[in-house]
Design a protein around this motif. Structure first.
Motif, PDB file in Angstrom:
ATOM      1  N   ALA A  50       0.800  -1.231   0.000  1.00  0.00           N
ATOM      2  CA  ALA A  50       0.000   0.000   0.000  1.00  0.00           C
ATOM      3  C   ALA A  50       0.834   1.284   0.000  1.00  0.00           C
ATOM      4  O   ALA A  50       0.548   2.189  -0.798  1.00  0.00           O
ATOM      5  N   GLN A  53       2.079   1.883  -3.453  1.00  0.00           N
ATOM      6  CA  GLN A  53       0.989   2.253  -4.369  1.00  0.00           C
ATOM      7  C   GLN A  53       0.553   3.702  -4.162  1.00  0.00           C
ATOM      8  O   GLN A  53       0.304   4.434  -5.114  1.00  0.00           O
ATOM      9  N   MET A  54       0.455   4.097  -2.885  1.00  0.00           N
ATOM     10  CA  MET A  54       0.059   5.480  -2.597  1.00  0.00           C
ATOM     11  C   MET A  54       1.101   6.447  -3.141  1.00  0.00           C
ATOM     12  O   MET A  54       0.770   7.473  -3.731  1.00  0.00           O
ATOM     13  N   LEU A  57       0.695   6.820  -6.772  1.00  0.00           N
ATOM     14  CA  LEU A  57      -0.461   7.646  -7.116  1.00  0.00           C
ATOM     15  C   LEU A  57      -0.126   9.126  -6.970  1.00  0.00           C
ATOM     16  O   LEU A  57      -0.433   9.947  -7.847  1.00  0.00           O
ATOM     17  N   MET A  61       0.083  12.427  -9.559  1.00  0.00           N
ATOM     18  CA  MET A  61      -0.683  13.658  -9.379  1.00  0.00           C
ATOM     19  C   MET A  61       0.197  14.894  -9.537  1.00  0.00           C
ATOM     20  O   MET A  61      -0.303  15.980  -9.786  1.00  0.00           O
ATOM     21  N   ILE A 233     -10.969  11.344 -12.089  1.00  0.00           N
ATOM     22  CA  ILE A 233     -10.478  10.040 -11.622  1.00  0.00           C
ATOM     23  C   ILE A 233     -10.833   8.942 -12.633  1.00  0.00           C
ATOM     24  O   ILE A 233     -10.025   8.077 -12.935  1.00  0.00           O
ATOM     25  N   TRP A 238      -4.887  12.254 -13.376  1.00  0.00           N
ATOM     26  CA  TRP A 238      -4.488  12.518 -11.990  1.00  0.00           C
ATOM     27  C   TRP A 238      -4.021  13.932 -11.735  1.00  0.00           C
ATOM     28  O   TRP A 238      -4.322  14.487 -10.664  1.00  0.00           O
TER      29      TRP A 238
ATOM     30  N   ILE B 128     -12.356   6.977  -2.305  1.00  0.00           N
ATOM     31  CA  ILE B 128     -12.169   6.795  -3.750  1.00  0.00           C
ATOM     32  C   ILE B 128     -10.693   6.701  -4.084  1.00  0.00           C
ATOM     33  O   ILE B 128     -10.259   5.848  -4.867  1.00  0.00           O
ATOM     34  N   ILE B 129      -9.888   7.580  -3.451  1.00  0.00           N
ATOM     35  CA  ILE B 129      -8.456   7.575  -3.746  1.00  0.00           C
ATOM     36  C   ILE B 129      -7.818   6.273  -3.274  1.00  0.00           C
ATOM     37  O   ILE B 129      -7.048   5.649  -4.004  1.00  0.00           O
ATOM     38  N   PHE B 130      -8.188   5.810  -2.068  1.00  0.00           N
ATOM     39  CA  PHE B 130      -7.607   4.567  -1.575  1.00  0.00           C
ATOM     40  C   PHE B 130      -8.068   3.373  -2.407  1.00  0.00           C
ATOM     41  O   PHE B 130      -7.301   2.428  -2.613  1.00  0.00           O
ATOM     42  N   LYS B 132      -8.642   3.404  -5.562  1.00  0.00           N
ATOM     43  CA  LYS B 132      -7.812   3.434  -6.770  1.00  0.00           C
ATOM     44  C   LYS B 132      -6.408   2.926  -6.466  1.00  0.00           C
ATOM     45  O   LYS B 132      -5.798   2.257  -7.288  1.00  0.00           O
ATOM     46  N   ALA B 133      -5.887   3.271  -5.274  1.00  0.00           N
ATOM     47  CA  ALA B 133      -4.494   2.936  -4.972  1.00  0.00           C
ATOM     48  C   ALA B 133      -4.349   1.478  -4.541  1.00  0.00           C
ATOM     49  O   ALA B 133      -3.440   0.797  -4.999  1.00  0.00           O
TER      50      ALA B 133
END
Lengths: 267, 262
Positions: A50, A53-54, A57, A61, A233, A238, B128-130, B132-133
């Motif tokens: 996680a 992945q964050m 993301l 952005m 989204i 992003w 929503i963001i989590f 997607k992640a």
């Protein structure tokens, strides 16, 4: 605890019984957490993954894309309007509901339960669910959003106002009743002045909350900035999503500053 | 001194010019905004029929698939418990960072910034963001509600830390206690009652929020509800809504009782 207790060598903060209770509470909490962790339907490799992945993301952005800023700001203003108009009408509608739901002003038991029923059903259904219903009725757009926020706010404002009415000093009411004042005048001159500070505090607080709530209405099609966020989204745009998130952050911070200023001036 | 016969309530804003400007400005704003609302009356009449169809489909509520309902509900409960645990644990260091009387200025601003960001975004947006992640499912829900819990618990706890009696901290410092001992022996005992109350409140709050974040795919009863809605199973959706409302009422009553006893 006496002085001799404090001088003892084996002073303890809790009695053995209290200590047992505390250990039992710790144990119960630990067991509940263990139950939740072991039985929740989570794919553990995803958990370790996680943070990466964050990070990925957020890297996508950056930098935020200001290209659509004018249309984002226009929708941001729409969001403010939804929150403000809905709060304004909800405040008016919740006045009679609060009057019904307060034990000392409601005409009889049936009206008391009617008032309480309105408050509970309004509060326990989330804004998003109200919005789903009103999008079905009014079609997608701002109107469904305003009505949804209104329906949700009535319960909150009405409950707090009702409690304020129950706590008023009954003597001004009795004094006015003794002079033969009409029911309306009793309300206007004995009850209203006493609940005015609560009224303003609650209205400002709810406006602040409604600003946040109206940012998500768009996700179910009920107007406001959520529509643009959802669009960005869904198309994996992003950088634009980042701009929208920054706009929401700015909106909420400004809303908090405005409500703090109003609170200081009015109360 | 002549007294007026009739008494008038003092006006809300003393300066009449300012008062009427504020009133007029407010009315103009409201009338303008309401008048320009795009209401399509044809669509509304159509919508009333559609709403009627939804209601007809929803009554009587169907508890046939109660297995699904219970599973979804238990998942919501687990999400709420884990998020409360994780959120409260993370809130403690953040609250210390955001307490003006403990933290140096740069750290204080950093802690405040975390709290402001966590509080600003509605849990649905965070969800929503989590989703997607980290993908659909309860993990996204837990992460979302951890953020949500930090926003509230860390803020309230930081305020409580700022109100502590500093005498005890000074006493320990004077005795040469290291920073960690000061925390454990002088500050924690003072904030612990508030911490326990906040945790119980947050568990209640997370249980409510877990029903909403599920609508965007973050697990729990909300996901079950969204699926039922999507499949036009309105009677099952009504049953789920009734269970959610009932659970919220029970958890509100229980947490109220516990907080009263602490």
């Amino acid at each position: 605890m006496t002085l001799s207790d404090l001088r003892r060598d084996d002073w303890a903060r809790f009695t053995p019984r209290q200590r047992m209770m505390r250990y039992a509470a710790f144990l119960a909490t630990g067991l509940v957490i263990a139950w939740a962790i072991t039985s929740i339907d989570v794919i553990w490799p995803w958990v370790w993954d996680a943070p990466q992945q964050m990070g990925d993301l957020f890297a996508r952005m950056y930098p935020p894309d200001p290209e659509n800023l004018p249309s984002i700001l226009a929708v941001l203003w729409e969001t403010v309007n939804i929150a403000t108009i809905a709060t304004f009408f909800a405040v008016f509608i919740s006045l009679p509901v609060a009057w019904l739901a307060a034990q000392n002003t409601t005409p009889n038991r049936a009206t008391l339960w009617l008032g309480r029923f309105i408050l509970v059903s309004s509060r326990s259904i989330n804004t998003i669910i109200w919005a789903l219903l009103f999008v079905a009725i009014f079609g997608p757009g701002v109107v469904a959003g305003i009505v949804a926020i209104m329906f949700r706010s009535i319960g909150f404002i009405g409950k707090l106002l009702g409690e304020a009415i129950e706590e008023i000093d009954p003597r001004p009411v009795e004094a006015l009743e003794a002079t033969g004042a009409s029911r309306f005048k009793v309300i206007a001159y004995a009850i209203v002045p006493q609940i005015m500070p609560t009224f303003w505090a609650v209205a400002i607080l709810r406006w602040d909350i409604n600003l946040r709530e109206s940012t998500v209405l768009g996700l179910v099609g009920a107007g406001g900035i959520g529509i643009i966020l959802q669009g960005a989204i869904d198309t994996f745009n992003w950088p634009e999503a980042a701009t929208v998130l920054l706009a929401i952050l700015a909106l909420v911070v400004v809303g908090e500053i405005v409500s703090a200023l109003l609170r200081r001036r009015l109360l | 001194m002549s007294r007026p016969d009739t008494w008038r309530r003092p006006p809300f804003i003393a300066n009449p010019v300012l008062r009427w400007t504020v009133y007029l400005g407010l009315s103009a704003y409201i009338i303008w905004t309401v008048a320009t609302l795009p209401i399509n009356w044809e669509r509304v009449t159509e919508g009333v029929v559609r709403a009627q169809r939804i209601f007809n489909g929803a009554f009587p509520p169907s508890f046939e698939r109660s297995g699904l309902l219970i599973d979804g509900f238990l998942e919501s409960l687990k999400i709420a418990i884990l998020a409360t645990f994780g959120g409260v644990l993370l809130s403690i260091p953040i609250a210390f960072m955001a307490a003006r009387n403990i933290a140096p200025l740069p750290i204080y601003y950093f802690g405040r910034a975390i709290i402001i960001i966590a509080r600003s975004f509605h849990p649905v947006i965070v969800a929503i963001i989590f989703v997607k992640a980290v993908g659909f499912g309860p993990l996204a829900g837990v992460l979302t509600l951890i953020v949500y819990s930090i926003g509230f618990v860390a803020k309230m706890l930081a305020e409580r830390i700022e109100e502590i009696d500093f005498g005890q901290v000074e006493a320990l410092r004077a005795a040469g206690a290291p920073f960690l001992s000061t925390l454990v022996y002088a500050i924690f005992p003072q904030i612990l009652p508030r911490q326990v109350g906040l945790t119980i409140y947050q568990l209640d709050s997370n249980l409510r929020a877990s029903a909403v974040v599920g609508i965007v795919g973050a697990g729990g009863i909300g996901s079950t509800l969204a699926n039922a809605f999507g499949r036009y199973d309105y009677d099952f959706a009504l049953a789920i809504t009734m269970v959610i409302v009932g659970a919220i009422l029970i958890s509100e009553a229980v947490s109220g009782q516990i907080r009263k006893r602490i």
